[in-house]
Enzyme design. Structure first.
Site, short mmCIF file in Angstrom:
data_model
loop_
_atom_site.label_atom_id
_atom_site.label_comp_id
_atom_site.label_asym_id
_atom_site.label_seq_id
_atom_site.Cartn_x
_atom_site.Cartn_y
_atom_site.Cartn_z
CD GLU A 101 -2.84 -1.08 2.42
OE1 GLU A 101 -3.94 -0.52 2.29
OE2 GLU A 101 -2.45 -1.61 3.49
NE ARG A 120 5.70 7.23 -2.19
CZ ARG A 120 4.74 7.71 -1.41
NH1 ARG A 120 3.47 7.61 -1.78
NH2 ARG A 120 5.01 8.28 -0.25
CB SER A 127 8.49 6.27 0.93
OG SER A 127 7.39 7.01 0.46
CB ALA A 153 0.27 4.42 7.60
CB ALA A 162 2.23 5.18 11.53
N GLY A 164 21.91 7.21 8.03
CA GLY A 164 22.58 7.99 9.07
C GLY A 164 21.73 8.32 10.28
CG ASN A 187 10.53 9.34 24.01
OD1 ASN A 187 9.68 10.18 24.30
ND2 ASN A 187 11.18 8.64 24.93
#
Length: 395
Positions: free
Chosen positions: A265, A267, A285, A308, A324, A331, A373
């Site tokens: 769902e 890329r 992504s 997500a 999410a 890095g 956090n």
């Protein structure tokens, strides 16, 4: 001429023993789409059958038929692209004769291609100019549109492993076209005929403008593979059986894809690979080699969840979770509590786990849960306690 299967096998042995002969890595016969203004431009190559490190008997017959029809065959080059002539087809038919009666369905597909070409009706509108026979002898930079397409086919059909083929310079070989369904159209032809097309109401509904066609324009996926929008998967991507590609933010680029049943769902950029049982969440992504990965292709392990809108630019192991919205780049500094260090060492005994690590340090580290956090904004990692499991009914 071969009258029996034994004759055919002997013929192949004789051809392959000659000094000029070399087994190709890949080969096939392609139907080519030429430019509407410039017929020398090859816009697309469609292969009904792709041979990749296989069917060397057919390769020998094809190469020998070219020689016998007067074509100079140089197998010392990285690739060979030749026109198809009636003489070539005649020589192939003579050699394949013992197999023609049983060349149906999944049997002897190269013979089926030759038989179909040889029996094309005169009024089909197709000529020898519409077809090429193509061979790749070395995994070098592609020199033609036809060889680019043959490599993209090998990837999308799963005949070659992702990231295993040299595609350097491929973009420069392909033409940027307007695509109407599976038909590529020269942009210059559209410009030259714009007035007539629009006045006559024949201006085409253009689906996209790109150098690459869509995956589904060339590949029939496995029965349990779902692609809900054709635009979401580019040709040259590789989808293992059971992969589901949802609409919306999902996308899989060429030379990228899945190694098992995966929910997509988000890329998956070029050269990125996702392991079986993983879930690429909505809008997530996975970066490509040109977009923040230090040039290193990203591999996502098995049974891993990318939440997500998360962003992953480095390798992630098996059984991991990225929450999410969390970004893990090579890095990125990531903090681990003493407890997390001990727990991750226990399941990754051969990996160096410490209190402060970079994203790139997690190569091959399994069972990690990456979070932020909410009070400090610090990216942290801990032992994942949640099993990532896809819904079997959906895959």
């Amino acid at each position: 001429m071969a009258y029996t299967k034994e004759d055919f096998k002997q013929l192949v042995t004789d051809i392959q023993s000659q000094a000029w002969y070399k087994n190709p890595i890949g080969f096939g016969i392609a139907r080519v789409d030429r430019g509407q203004l410039n017929s020398d431009k090859i816009l697309q190559a469609t292969y009904p059958v792709v041979n990749w490190e296989e069917n060397f008997g057919s390769a020998a017959i094809f190469l020998n038929a070219l020689k016998e029809s007067g074509v100079e065959v140089d197998t010392s080059k990285s690739e060979l692209v030749c026109d198809i002539s009636d003489k070539f087809l005649e020589k192939c038919i003579e050699s394949f004769r013992p197999y023609i009666p049983e060349a149906k369905g999944n049997e002897h597909k190269n013979v089926q291609v030759i038989s179909t070409l040889a029996s094309l009706p005169i009024d089909s509108g197709l000529t020898a100019n519409n077809f090429k026979v193509v061979f790749i002898f070395e995994n070098a930079e592609p020199q033609s549109v036809e060889s680019v397409y043959l490599k993209l086919y090998a990837l999308s059909l799963g005949k070659a492993k992702l990231r295993s083929l040299n595609l350097n310079g491929a973009f420069g070989k392909l033409q940027n076209c307007a695509w109407v369904g599976n038909q590529p159209i020269e942009l210059d032809w559209l410009r030259e005929n714009e007035i007539v097309l629009k006045i006559s109401g024949k201006y085409p509904t253009i689906d996209m403008v790109d150098k690459f066609p869509r995956f589904l324009g060339h590949v029939i996926p496995a029965d349990n593979t779902r692609i809900l929008e054709t635009s979401k998967v580019r040709f040259g991507a590789q989808l293992a059986a059971g992969t589901t590609v949802m609409p919306g933010a999902a996308y899989i680029n060429f030379n990228a894809g899945t190694e098992g049943a995966v929910m997509v769902e988000g890329r998956i950029s070029s050269s990125a690979v996702v392991g079986a049982g993983s879930d690429v969440g909505g809008g997530a992504s996975i970066l490509g080699v040109l977009s923040g990965t230090d040039g290193i292709p990203v591999t996502i392990g098995e049974n891993t969840l990318l939440g997500a809108n998360s962003c992953t630019g480095t390798a992630i192991g098996d059984g991991c979770i990225i929450d999410a919205g969390v970004t893990i780049l090579p890095g990125t500094k990531i903090s681990l509590s003493d407890k997390a260090v001990e727990q991750l060492k226990e399941i990754n005994p051969n990996k160096e786990i410490k209190n402060i690590m970079k994203g790139s340090d997690f190569l091959g580290v399994n069972g990690v849960h990456f979070r932020v956090n909410s009070q400090t904004g610090q990216t942290v990692a801990m032992r994942s306690t949640r099993e990532v499991k896809l819904n079997a009914d959906l895959h």
